[in-house]
Write an enzyme that holds these catalytic residues in place. Structure first.
Site, PDB file in Angstrom:
ATOM      1  N   THR A 237       1.118  -1.265   0.059  1.00 45.80           N
ATOM      2  CA  THR A 237      -0.067  -0.244  -0.005  1.00 45.80           C
ATOM      3  C   THR A 237       0.886   1.132  -0.025  1.00 45.80           C
ATOM      4  OG1 THR A 237      -0.197  -0.226   2.567  1.00 45.80           O
ATOM      5  CG2 THR A 237      -1.836  -0.943   1.201  1.00 45.80           C
ATOM      6  N   ARG A 239       4.249   2.387  -2.223  1.00 42.25           N
ATOM      7  CA  ARG A 239       4.397   2.859  -3.631  1.00 42.25           C
ATOM      8  C   ARG A 239       4.639   1.578  -4.567  1.00 42.25           C
ATOM      9  NH1 ARG A 239       2.147   6.911  -2.208  1.00 42.25           N
ATOM     10  NH2 ARG A 239       2.899   9.211  -2.356  1.00 42.25           N
ATOM     11  N   GLU A 268       0.879   4.502 -12.633  1.00 42.06           N
ATOM     12  CA  GLU A 268      -0.464   5.032 -12.122  1.00 42.06           C
ATOM     13  C   GLU A 268      -0.852   6.370 -12.827  1.00 42.06           C
ATOM     14  OE1 GLU A 268      -0.555   5.298  -7.778  1.00 42.06           O
ATOM     15  OE2 GLU A 268       0.217   3.284  -7.637  1.00 42.06           O
ATOM     16  N   HIS A 286      -5.152   2.523  -5.784  1.00 36.00           N
ATOM     17  CA  HIS A 286      -4.420   3.421  -5.150  1.00 36.00           C
ATOM     18  C   HIS A 286      -5.634   4.547  -4.218  1.00 36.00           C
ATOM     19  CE1 HIS A 286      -0.662   6.019  -4.636  1.00 36.00           C
ATOM     20  NE2 HIS A 286      -1.455   6.249  -3.501  1.00 36.00           N
ATOM     21  N   GLY A 288      -5.861   3.756  -0.650  1.00 35.95           N
ATOM     22  CA  GLY A 288      -5.414   3.567   0.788  1.00 35.95           C
ATOM     23  C   GLY A 288      -5.956   4.762   1.743  1.00 35.95           C
TER      24      GLY A 288
END
Ligand code: 8YV
Length: 319
Positions: A237, A239, A268, A286, A288
């Site tokens: 979670t 990078r 991303e 992404h 989180g």
């Protein structure tokens, strides 16, 4: 008194935008699209401050081109790998981030990924949703039990510690690697490993919580993945850059890694389509820190940093 001019590069939470509009002369990107390097550079001549997300790149090349009007980049993120800090510093631009406030939300997603990867969440959901669930057996979708398993945490900062707190609720045995050992009080009985290799040897589950730096890029390469116990589960979670995605794919395909849970990717937005055929790789886009409470807290923390800066004080999260 004229209010500082502030560019907010993305659509932040309503409460954040309301407060920003109350206190600053704002330019807000309500369309929420990504800004190009040229757009960032052009905007720097029109504003005193920017609140960007990790989606805007402030490389050395961009830093060199920024206008002298821009005084502060108050990031809406804890990670600052999108900012070349020495280059920005050399241009006299202050940079802040938003630590603490997203630790619990991110640790929740790490738990979700760990549980989902361990218990066939993607495969199971697909089966029921597709209408093809026509068989049940006690030997069907048998997963790996989280309760009582050994959890290895790489990077025992705020998020790592928040995950450890949650994992203790699952009776997990916590092991960690960190550049410096925590105090006994903060360890709560977790076992410290002086090298990442030593941690990998015992991690039934491994969760990554260190920043992406030149030193940590490709940290989980083929050699290190091979050190994990057979059948272990990797969660990321932090990078995408921390994981060699093709080495992970190979380890999943060989069965050495039983499953993976990934909220971040080398590319991303987009992720890695090579993961798609593997239902034991649980992927999220992404998210989180994407809860209402945390988004408000991140926005307010960025604004607190700006307020301090424009009052002539040292922002709490000055890097
Ligand atoms: C955020 C993140 O969603 O804070 C970080 O470093 O990676 C994420 O949790 C994002 O950066 C928001 O700008």
């Amino acid at each position: 008194m004229t209010r500082p001019k502030l560019w907010i590069t993305r659509k932040l939470s309503d409460a954040t935008l309301e407060r920003a509009q109350r206190d600053y002369d704002t330019i807000i990107n309500f369309d929420d699209g990504l800004s190009s390097t040229d757009e960032i550079v052009a905007m720097s001549a029109k504003v005193d401050a920017i609140i960007p997300c990790h989606s805007e790149q402030f490389s050395a090349e961009v830093a060199a081109r920024l206008d002298t009007r821009l005084k502060i980049i108050a990031n809406h993120s804890v990670g600052v790998d999108h900012c070349d800090l020495p280059a920005l510093k050399s241009r006299g631009i202050a940079v802040t981030n938003t630590p603490d406030v997203l630790s619990d939300a991110t640790a929740e997603i790490a738990m979700l990924l760990m549980l989902g990867a361990a218990r066939h969440a993607v495969e199971g959901d697909h089966l029921v949703r597709s209408g093809n669930w026509d068989f049940w057996s006690p030997s069907f979708m048998v997963g790996k039990q989280v309760t009582g398993a050994r959890l290895g945490i790489v990077g025992m900062g705020r998020v790592g510690q928040a995950l450890a707190r949650k994992a203790r609720g699952f009776d997990m045995e916590i092991h960690y690697y960190n550049r410096t050992r925590l105090t006994l009080e903060k360890e709560y009985g977790a076992t410290y490993h002086g090298t990442i290799e030593s941690l990998l040897n015992v991690a039934d589950f491994l969760s990554l919580h260190c920043p992406a730096t030149p030193e940590t890029t490709g940290l989980m390469n083929a050699e290190r993945l091979a050190l994990l116990p057979s059948g272990s589960i990797l969660v990321n979670t932090a990078r995408g850059a921390l994981v060699d995605e093709y080495a992970l794919l190979a380890a999943v395909e060989s069965g050495h890694i039983a499953a993976a849970g990934l909220d971040c990717f080398v590319v991303e937005p987009g992720g890695n389509p090579a993961f798609s055929p593997h239902r034991n790789i649980f992927t999220l886009p992404h998210i989180g820190s994407a809860t209402v409470r945390t988004r408000n807290a991140m926005g307010f923390r960025a604004l607190d940093n700006l307020d301090a800066f424009f009052k002539g004080e040292k922002p709490k999260d000055l890097l």
